[in-house]
Design an enzyme around this catalytic site. Structure first.
Site, mmCIF file in Angstrom:
data_model
loop_
_atom_site.group_PDB
_atom_site.id
_atom_site.type_symbol
_atom_site.label_atom_id
_atom_site.label_comp_id
_atom_site.label_asym_id
_atom_site.label_seq_id
_atom_site.Cartn_x
_atom_site.Cartn_y
_atom_site.Cartn_z
ATOM 1 N N ALA A 1 -15.888 30.132 5.342
ATOM 2 C CA ALA A 1 -15.099 31.247 5.872
ATOM 3 C C ALA A 1 -13.643 30.859 6.140
ATOM 4 O O ALA A 1 -12.808 31.713 6.406
ATOM 5 C CB ALA A 1 -15.736 31.773 7.157
ATOM 6 N N CYS A 2 -13.334 29.579 6.044
ATOM 7 C CA CYS A 2 -12.004 29.062 6.369
ATOM 8 C C CYS A 2 -11.085 29.097 5.143
ATOM 9 O O CYS A 2 -11.414 28.526 4.093
ATOM 10 C CB CYS A 2 -12.149 27.633 6.883
ATOM 11 S SG CYS A 2 -10.628 26.708 7.024
#
Length: 119
Positions: free
Chosen positions: A8-9
């Site tokens: 998700a980064c």
């Protein structure tokens, strides 16, 4: 070479894209699912040449709940920090790339990722 990521980064995705563009041979470790042990964190810290508070995301909710900002940053408190990172992996700065030469970098910039590739 291994890279610890949170998919998700955006910084992690950028690092993976750069590694792919350069044709790097690497293994992905989704460290929120495959949580590193305290010993693995200590080993990575040695490879990074950093202390646990240097790779701690102090703005995370868990950091606030633990009161990390008030924890001493000294040798006597080192194990406490490492334990917190092992118990709350979301606190670990990302991505971390372990290079083939035994070193590691926090790959938050293209320059850091290229540095890992050059080792």
């Amino acid at each position: 070479m291994e890279i610890w990521i949170n998919p998700a980064c955006s910084k992690c995705r950028s690092a993976i894209s750069l590694l792919d563009a350069e044709g790097a041979d690497y293994t992905v470790r989704r460290y929120l699912e495959d949580v590193p042990s305290a010993d693995e964190i200590r080993e990575v810290l040695t490879r990074l040449g950093l202390e646990p508070w240097d790779i701690t995301r102090t703005q995370e909710a868990a950091a606030r709940e633990l009161g990390l900002k008030g924890w001493p940053r000294d040798e006597a408190s080192r194990d406490r920090w490492v334990t917190a990172l092992a118990e709350h992996p979301k606190l670990i700065q990302r991505p971390i790339i372990t290079a083939d030469d035994g070193t590691a970098v926090v790959g938050r910039t293209d320059e850091a990722v290229r540095d890992a590739l050059s080792r």
